[in-house]
Write an enzyme that holds these catalytic residues in place. Structure first.
Site, short mmCIF file in Angstrom:
data_model
loop_
_atom_site.label_atom_id
_atom_site.label_comp_id
_atom_site.label_asym_id
_atom_site.label_seq_id
_atom_site.Cartn_x
_atom_site.Cartn_y
_atom_site.Cartn_z
N ASN A 104 0.80 -1.23 0.00
CA ASN A 104 0.00 0.00 0.00
C ASN A 104 0.83 1.27 0.00
OD1 ASN A 104 -2.15 -1.69 -0.12
ND2 ASN A 104 -2.79 -1.39 2.00
N CYS A 161 -16.02 -4.26 -4.20
CA CYS A 161 -15.27 -5.51 -4.03
C CYS A 161 -15.94 -6.25 -2.87
CB CYS A 161 -13.80 -5.24 -3.76
SG CYS A 161 -13.53 -4.52 -2.13
N ASP A 207 -7.01 -3.62 8.07
CA ASP A 207 -6.36 -4.68 7.29
C ASP A 207 -5.80 -5.79 8.16
OD1 ASP A 207 -4.97 -2.50 4.70
OD2 ASP A 207 -6.99 -3.23 5.11
N ARG A 220 -2.16 -11.23 -4.26
CA ARG A 220 -2.23 -9.77 -4.48
C ARG A 220 -1.43 -9.03 -3.41
NH1 ARG A 220 -7.78 -7.33 -4.54
NH2 ARG A 220 -6.37 -5.58 -4.80
#
Ligand code: EPZ
Length: 424
Positions: A23, A119, A311, A403
């Site tokens: 990120n 998403c 996260d 990812r």
């Protein structure tokens, strides 16, 4: 589609090198659009999302090379923007593609970027990005699933005073990028304060941008006519480090996290300490030792940095399934970030969800089971649960993991996990 098969019960022990932060790497790669000179980025993680950002940037005219002799190094050069479109087939794979919108408009005066769409964890609107760009003088139209943005010919974006109605990491980054080439001063308030924001600001400053306040809730940027290339390094991935810290705790093991930066993880480390973990900060990073037996129950509420990161919510929930007592976890950032709950319950966890709060009642042991990955962080929470469960766990759709986690299976295997990736 590949899957992961693992057998729980090993107490993890050993050293793990923490990779560069996904990120942070993604917005840093977008800085190349702001200059016609070469950018040299170090410590770039080998991840699916980095590959998607590379494909997107090459499509608009950026030349990129990753010298084989220097893993983690990217050379990027955008002498001229040859195309201002970010196509749906890339954007749908990686929502952070929206981060090219600000720089494309700032550099070329126009952009056509596919709307990212939602998403698994939420509908993920980009209204904050668009409203801020409109305030800076961009003409924004939404047409056929695309954002069409223009600045009047010969004009530049105008510096403005922008207050974000809610804290948004991506909107903060997009407008920092755009404002660096705008005409005049931009003051952004109620901005995100994540370490990735600071990493981006430090890179822009080395490129010649004039930025202050990064890391606080207000950032001021004096726009420049042009910016130079520079060299910059991606910070360590605090979410990866937090994930492995929780892996040490959930398996009652001990891991040395090389390169982890404890100051980026304060809220997470406080929770792990409260659960009974032992944590030592040393010159190379962090050593985390799990509590023996059942961890102490801790209540968690996710919050923008420096609060507990959303996260790491799924990973912490996997850990709390074995508490002595009950733990309450409240997700305040995304509206649907409990997709891991039904899968954890299939492994014998006892979790009840009411709106944005999950009540986790501790169980003695999780049982291995076939489970389904749904999004990046939910996927890794199932790996953590499988490491602690008795018996075999099979995790399907693990492309989600690729990812955001570099070499996850080999890093865990090197610390004693019984884990394999199987091509199906
Ligand atoms: C970044 O996403 C991260 N992704 C996410 O990590 C992270 O979960 C999130 O920040 C929060 O920390 C990257 O950095 C590439 P936001 P971002 O804008 O920027 C709402 C991962 O697992 N919102 O801070 O998309 C939004 O719906 C990923 O690595 C609007 O309403 O997140 C959410 O509820 C997942 N309008 C909240 O703000 C907008 O225009 C925070 O989102 C933008 C956001």
């Amino acid at each position: 589609m590949d899957k992961i098969i693992l057998t729980g019960g090993s107490k993890l022990s050993g050293k793990i090198d923490i990779s560069g932060a996904k990120n942070a790497a993604l917005p840093l790669m977008a800085t190349t659009l702001l200059t016609n000179e070469e950018m040299l980025l170090e410590n770039i993680p080998r991840l699916g999302d980095v590959g998607s950002m590379r494909e997107l940037l090459e499509g608009v005219g950026v030349e990129i090379e990753d010298p084989k002799e220097s893993p983690g190094r990217l050379r990027l050069k955008c002498e001229k923007i040859t195309n201002t479109e970010a196509p749906y087939d890339i954007v749908r794979k990686m929502r952070a593609s929206i981060l090219v919108l600000g720089p494309l408009i700032a550099r070329s005066g126009r952009a056509r970027v596919s709307l990212p769409g939602g998403c698994a964890i939420g509908n993920r609107p980009v209204d904050l990005h668009l409203n801020a760009l409109i305030q800076m003088g961009a003409q924004i139209d939404l047409s056929r699933g695309y954002v069409e943005a223009n600045v009047e010919r010969g004009n530049r974006l105008q510096g403005s005073r922008i207050n974000f109605p809610l804290v948004s990491v991506g909107a903060t980054e997009n407008i920092m990028l755009a404002a660096s080439l705008a005409n005049g001063e931009t003051e952004l308030s109620n901005v995100a304060r994540e370490p990735e924001i600071v990493n981006l600001a430090e890179c822009l400053i080395k490129m010649g941008a004039e930025i202050e306040g990064h890391g606080t809730d207000t950032i001021r940027i004096q726009g420049k006519e042009s910016l130079s290339g520079t060299a910059h390094s991606v910070i360590a991935d605090r979410i990866e480090a937090g994930t492995f810290a929780i892996a040490a705790c959930i398996t009652e093991g001990k891991l040395e996290l090389v390169g982890a930066n404890s100051s980026d993880l304060r809220a997470v480390l406080d929770v792990l300490l409260a659960s009974g973990a032992r944590i030592e900060e040393n010159s190379s990073g962090l050593v985390v030792e799990g509590p023996g037996g059942s961890p102490g129950a801790v209540d968690i509420m996710t919050d923008p940095y420096p609060g507990f990161p959303t996260d790491l919510q799924a990973q912490m929930m996997a850990y709390m399934t074995r508490v002595d007592g009950a733990s309450m976890i409240t997700e305040t950032i995304f509206e649907n970030r409990f997709m891991h709950v039904p899968e954890l319950n299939r492994m014998g966890a006892n979790i009840n969800v009411h709106n944005s709060t999950a009540l986790i009642r501790g169980v003695k042991k999780l049982m291995g089971a076939p489970v389904m990955a749904t999004d990046l962080r939910a996927s890794v929470s199932l790996v953590l649960a499988g490491l602690a469960a008795s018996g075999e766990t099979t995790i399907n759709r693990i492309y989600h993991l690729d990812r955001g986690y570099e070499s996850l299976v080999s890093k865990l295997k090197s610390c004693g996990a019984i884990i394999d990736r199987v091509e199906t």
